[in-house]
Design a protein around this motif. Structure first.
Motif, PDB file in Angstrom:
ATOM      1  N   SER A  67     -11.251  13.372   7.232  1.00  0.00           N
ATOM      2  CA  SER A  67     -10.396  12.784   6.376  1.00  0.00           C
ATOM      3  C   SER A  67     -10.053  11.270   6.922  1.00  0.00           C
ATOM      4  CB  SER A  67      -8.868  13.370   6.368  1.00  0.00           C
ATOM      5  OG  SER A  67      -8.411  13.672   7.830  1.00  0.00           O
ATOM      6  N   HIS A  68      -9.741  10.455   5.936  1.00  0.00           N
ATOM      7  CA  HIS A  68      -9.549   9.028   6.361  1.00  0.00           C
ATOM      8  C   HIS A  68      -8.251   8.396   5.645  1.00  0.00           C
ATOM      9  CE1 HIS A  68     -14.125   9.768   5.335  1.00  0.00           C
ATOM     10  NE2 HIS A  68     -14.017   9.559   6.688  1.00  0.00           N
ATOM     11  N   TYR A  69      -7.879   7.259   6.321  1.00  0.00           N
ATOM     12  CA  TYR A  69      -6.801   6.515   5.761  1.00  0.00           C
ATOM     13  C   TYR A  69      -7.074   4.972   5.792  1.00  0.00           C
ATOM     14  CZ  TYR A  69      -5.724   5.344  10.641  1.00  0.00           C
ATOM     15  OH  TYR A  69      -5.494   4.601  11.923  1.00  0.00           O
ATOM     16  N   VAL A  70      -6.237   4.347   5.246  1.00  0.00           N
ATOM     17  CA  VAL A  70      -6.409   3.001   5.060  1.00  0.00           C
ATOM     18  C   VAL A  70      -5.153   2.369   5.362  1.00  0.00           C
ATOM     19  CG1 VAL A  70      -8.556   2.863   3.913  1.00  0.00           C
ATOM     20  CG2 VAL A  70      -6.273   2.574   2.543  1.00  0.00           C
ATOM     21  N   VAL A  71      -4.890   1.036   5.780  1.00  0.00           N
ATOM     22  CA  VAL A  71      -3.755   0.244   5.608  1.00  0.00           C
ATOM     23  C   VAL A  71      -4.075  -0.914   4.738  1.00  0.00           C
ATOM     24  CG1 VAL A  71      -1.946  -1.300   7.049  1.00  0.00           C
ATOM     25  CG2 VAL A  71      -2.910   0.876   7.990  1.00  0.00           C
ATOM     26  N   ALA A  72      -3.401  -0.990   3.406  1.00  0.00           N
ATOM     27  CA  ALA A  72      -3.858  -1.946   2.498  1.00  0.00           C
ATOM     28  C   ALA A  72      -2.578  -2.748   2.060  1.00  0.00           C
ATOM     29  CB  ALA A  72      -4.508  -1.338   1.372  1.00  0.00           C
ATOM     30  N   SER A  73      -3.031  -3.985   1.573  1.00  0.00           N
ATOM     31  CA  SER A  73      -1.769  -4.738   0.950  1.00  0.00           C
ATOM     32  C   SER A  73      -1.886  -4.481  -0.484  1.00  0.00           C
ATOM     33  CB  SER A  73      -2.008  -6.357   1.487  1.00  0.00           C
ATOM     34  OG  SER A  73      -1.813  -6.488   2.775  1.00  0.00           O
ATOM     35  N   VAL A  74      -0.550  -4.298  -0.876  1.00  0.00           N
ATOM     36  CA  VAL A  74      -0.342  -4.356  -2.427  1.00  0.00           C
ATOM     37  C   VAL A  74       0.822  -4.684  -2.874  1.00  0.00           C
ATOM     38  CG1 VAL A  74      -0.056  -2.310  -4.449  1.00  0.00           C
ATOM     39  CG2 VAL A  74      -1.627  -1.688  -2.502  1.00  0.00           C
ATOM     40  N   ALA A  75       0.874  -5.520  -3.647  1.00  0.00           N
ATOM     41  CA  ALA A  75       1.876  -6.199  -4.170  1.00  0.00           C
ATOM     42  C   ALA A  75       2.487  -7.114  -3.083  1.00  0.00           C
ATOM     43  CB  ALA A  75       2.868  -5.742  -4.821  1.00  0.00           C
ATOM     44  N   GLY A  76       1.843  -7.574  -2.157  1.00  0.00           N
ATOM     45  CA  GLY A  76       2.282  -8.344  -1.028  1.00  0.00           C
ATOM     46  C   GLY A  76       2.937  -7.456   0.143  1.00  0.00           C
ATOM     47  N   ARG A  77       2.798  -6.232   0.174  1.00  0.00           N
ATOM     48  CA  ARG A  77       3.284  -5.433   1.235  1.00  0.00           C
ATOM     49  C   ARG A  77       2.269  -4.506   1.783  1.00  0.00           C
ATOM     50  NH1 ARG A  77       8.898  -2.778  -0.060  1.00  0.00           N
ATOM     51  NH2 ARG A  77       8.619  -2.159   2.312  1.00  0.00           N
ATOM     52  N   LYS A  78       2.480  -3.992   3.051  1.00  0.00           N
ATOM     53  CA  LYS A  78       1.167  -3.171   3.497  1.00  0.00           C
ATOM     54  C   LYS A  78       1.962  -1.743   3.348  1.00  0.00           C
ATOM     55  CE  LYS A  78      -0.434  -6.507   7.020  1.00  0.00           C
ATOM     56  NZ  LYS A  78      -0.927  -6.531   8.508  1.00  0.00           N
ATOM     57  N   TYR A  79       0.862  -0.757   3.252  1.00  0.00           N
ATOM     58  CA  TYR A  79       1.057   0.545   2.861  1.00  0.00           C
ATOM     59  C   TYR A  79      -0.058   1.351   3.858  1.00  0.00           C
ATOM     60  CZ  TYR A  79       4.223  -1.129  -0.935  1.00  0.00           C
ATOM     61  OH  TYR A  79       5.292  -1.491  -1.617  1.00  0.00           O
ATOM     62  N   LEU A  80       0.602   2.461   4.200  1.00  0.00           N
ATOM     63  CA  LEU A  80      -0.436   3.326   4.857  1.00  0.00           C
ATOM     64  C   LEU A  80      -0.864   4.503   3.771  1.00  0.00           C
ATOM     65  CD1 LEU A  80      -1.904   4.616   7.459  1.00  0.00           C
ATOM     66  CD2 LEU A  80       0.249   5.797   7.816  1.00  0.00           C
ATOM     67  N   LEU A  81      -2.301   4.516   3.385  1.00  0.00           N
ATOM     68  CA  LEU A  81      -2.595   5.250   2.211  1.00  0.00           C
ATOM     69  C   LEU A  81      -3.704   5.995   2.731  1.00  0.00           C
ATOM     70  CD1 LEU A  81      -3.006   2.137  -0.220  1.00  0.00           C
ATOM     71  CD2 LEU A  81      -1.067   3.830  -0.079  1.00  0.00           C
TER      72      LEU A  81
END
Length: 153
Positions: free
Chosen positions: A39-53
Protein backbone atom coordinates in the motif's frame (compact mmCIF):
# COMPACT_ATOMS: atom_id res chain seq x y z
CA UNK A 1 5.79 -13.53 35.95
CA UNK A 2 6.95 -10.13 34.70
CA UNK A 3 10.08 -11.69 33.19
CA UNK A 4 7.92 -14.08 31.16
CA UNK A 5 5.95 -11.22 29.60
CA UNK A 6 8.96 -9.03 28.86
CA UNK A 7 11.04 -10.12 25.83
CA UNK A 8 14.67 -10.86 26.57
CA UNK A 9 17.45 -8.65 25.27
CA UNK A 10 18.71 -11.48 23.07
CA UNK A 11 15.30 -11.85 21.39
CA UNK A 12 15.06 -8.11 20.77
CA UNK A 13 18.54 -7.84 19.23
CA UNK A 14 17.98 -10.95 17.09
CA UNK A 15 14.70 -9.52 15.83
CA UNK A 16 16.37 -6.16 15.15
CA UNK A 17 19.17 -7.80 13.14
CA UNK A 18 16.73 -9.74 10.96
CA UNK A 19 14.36 -6.85 10.27
CA UNK A 20 16.86 -4.26 9.08
CA UNK A 21 16.02 -2.90 5.65
CA UNK A 22 18.41 -1.90 2.91
CA UNK A 23 18.46 1.82 2.15
CA UNK A 24 18.17 2.61 -1.58
CA UNK A 25 21.01 4.57 -3.15
CA UNK A 26 19.12 6.48 -5.86
CA UNK A 27 15.60 7.50 -6.81
CA UNK A 28 14.77 4.71 -9.32
CA UNK A 29 15.79 2.07 -6.76
CA UNK A 30 13.69 3.79 -4.10
CA UNK A 31 10.69 3.93 -6.44
CA UNK A 32 10.99 0.23 -7.22
CA UNK A 33 11.18 -0.59 -3.50
CA UNK A 34 8.07 1.49 -2.81
CA UNK A 35 6.32 -0.10 -5.81
CA UNK A 36 6.97 -3.55 -4.32
CA UNK A 37 5.15 -2.60 -1.09
CA UNK A 38 1.41 -3.47 -0.78
CA UNK A 39 0.00 0.00 0.00
CA UNK A 40 1.11 3.55 -0.74
CA UNK A 41 0.39 7.08 0.43
CA UNK A 42 1.14 10.56 -0.89
CA UNK A 43 1.25 14.04 0.58
CA UNK A 44 -0.22 16.30 -2.11
CA UNK A 45 -1.30 19.92 -2.39
CA UNK A 46 -4.94 20.41 -3.34
CA UNK A 47 -6.43 23.93 -3.38
CA UNK A 48 -3.38 25.37 -1.61
CA UNK A 49 -3.30 22.94 1.35
CA UNK A 50 -1.37 19.72 1.91
CA UNK A 51 -3.26 16.48 2.52
CA UNK A 52 -2.13 12.95 3.40
CA UNK A 53 -3.88 10.71 0.85
CA UNK A 54 -4.20 7.03 0.01
CA UNK A 55 -6.17 5.44 -2.80
CA UNK A 56 -9.99 5.40 -2.43
CA UNK A 57 -9.91 8.30 0.10
CA UNK A 58 -12.77 10.80 0.09
CA UNK A 59 -11.33 14.31 0.40
CA UNK A 60 -13.33 17.45 1.22
CA UNK A 61 -11.69 20.68 0.02
CA UNK A 62 -12.92 24.27 -0.29
CA UNK A 63 -15.07 24.77 -3.38
CA UNK A 64 -13.31 24.33 -6.72
CA UNK A 65 -15.33 26.58 -9.04
CA UNK A 66 -13.99 25.48 -12.41
CA UNK A 67 -14.79 21.74 -12.13
CA UNK A 68 -17.98 19.74 -12.62
CA UNK A 69 -19.17 16.52 -11.02
CA UNK A 70 -17.46 13.59 -12.73
CA UNK A 71 -14.37 15.54 -13.82
CA UNK A 72 -11.03 13.83 -13.25
CA UNK A 73 -8.26 15.98 -11.79
CA UNK A 74 -4.60 15.05 -11.95
CA UNK A 75 -2.68 15.97 -8.80
CA UNK A 76 0.65 17.47 -9.85
CA UNK A 77 2.02 18.85 -6.56
CA UNK A 78 3.09 15.67 -4.77
CA UNK A 79 5.47 16.43 -1.93
CA UNK A 80 5.98 12.96 -0.47
CA UNK A 81 5.46 9.37 -1.56
CA UNK A 82 5.71 6.45 0.78
CA UNK A 83 4.76 2.99 1.94
CA UNK A 84 5.06 1.20 5.24
CA UNK A 85 8.86 0.97 5.12
CA UNK A 86 10.09 3.56 2.61
CA UNK A 87 9.50 7.25 1.95
CA UNK A 88 10.59 9.65 -0.79
CA UNK A 89 10.35 13.39 -0.23
CA UNK A 90 10.44 15.90 -3.05
CA UNK A 91 12.44 19.09 -3.01
CA UNK A 92 9.86 20.76 -2.96
CA UNK A 93 7.79 18.31 -5.09
CA UNK A 94 8.25 14.94 -6.76
CA UNK A 95 8.21 15.30 -10.58
CA UNK A 96 4.81 14.34 -12.05
CA UNK A 97 6.54 11.95 -14.49
CA UNK A 98 7.39 9.63 -11.58
CA UNK A 99 4.04 9.49 -9.73
CA UNK A 100 0.48 9.74 -11.06
CA UNK A 101 -2.46 10.40 -8.77
CA UNK A 102 -5.94 11.22 -10.08
CA UNK A 103 -8.97 12.50 -8.18
CA UNK A 104 -12.58 12.37 -9.37
CA UNK A 105 -15.06 15.08 -8.39
CA UNK A 106 -17.87 13.33 -6.50
CA UNK A 107 -20.06 16.28 -5.47
CA UNK A 108 -20.30 19.95 -4.62
CA UNK A 109 -21.79 20.36 -1.16
CA UNK A 110 -22.23 22.82 1.68
CA UNK A 111 -21.10 22.57 5.27
CA UNK A 112 -23.17 23.12 8.39
CA UNK A 113 -24.90 26.42 9.07
CA UNK A 114 -22.56 28.86 10.80
CA UNK A 115 -23.85 31.73 12.90
CA UNK A 116 -21.75 34.86 13.34
CA UNK A 117 -23.01 37.18 16.06
CA UNK A 118 -21.90 40.82 15.88
CA UNK A 119 -22.44 43.27 18.70
CA UNK A 120 -21.25 46.73 19.72
CA UNK A 121 -21.40 47.53 23.39
CA UNK A 122 -23.78 50.19 24.64
CA UNK A 123 -25.02 51.06 21.13
CA UNK A 124 -27.90 48.61 20.75
CA UNK A 125 -26.23 47.12 17.67
CA UNK A 126 -26.71 43.35 17.33
CA UNK A 127 -26.63 41.35 14.10
CA UNK A 128 -26.61 37.65 13.34
CA UNK A 129 -25.03 36.62 10.04
CA UNK A 130 -25.64 33.07 8.81
CA UNK A 131 -23.87 31.25 6.02
CA UNK A 132 -22.87 27.82 4.79
CA UNK A 133 -19.36 27.20 3.48
CA UNK A 134 -19.22 25.47 0.07
CA UNK A 135 -17.04 22.40 -0.44
CA UNK A 136 -16.01 20.01 -3.21
CA UNK A 137 -15.62 16.29 -2.46
CA UNK A 138 -12.97 14.32 -4.32
CA UNK A 139 -12.44 10.56 -4.56
CA UNK A 140 -8.73 9.71 -4.82
CA UNK A 141 -7.88 7.13 -7.48
CA UNK A 142 -5.02 4.62 -7.49
CA UNK A 143 -1.48 5.86 -6.83
CA UNK A 144 0.60 4.86 -9.84
CA UNK A 145 4.38 4.84 -9.52
CA UNK A 146 5.66 5.14 -13.08
CA UNK A 147 8.54 2.88 -14.05
CA UNK A 148 11.60 4.62 -15.44
CA UNK A 149 11.47 4.99 -19.25
CA UNK A 150 15.05 3.72 -19.66
CA UNK A 151 14.28 0.39 -17.89
CA UNK A 152 10.97 -0.28 -19.72
CA UNK A 153 12.41 -0.01 -23.27
Amino acid sequence: MASLLRPSLRAVTTRALHTQTVAPTNTPNALSLIRSQPSHYVVASVAGRKYLLTSRDLLTVPRLKDVKVGDVLRLSDIHELGSREYTIRGNPAIPPEQVRVEATVVEHTKGKMEFIFKKKRRKGYERTVQHKQTYTRLRIGPIEIVEDASTSS
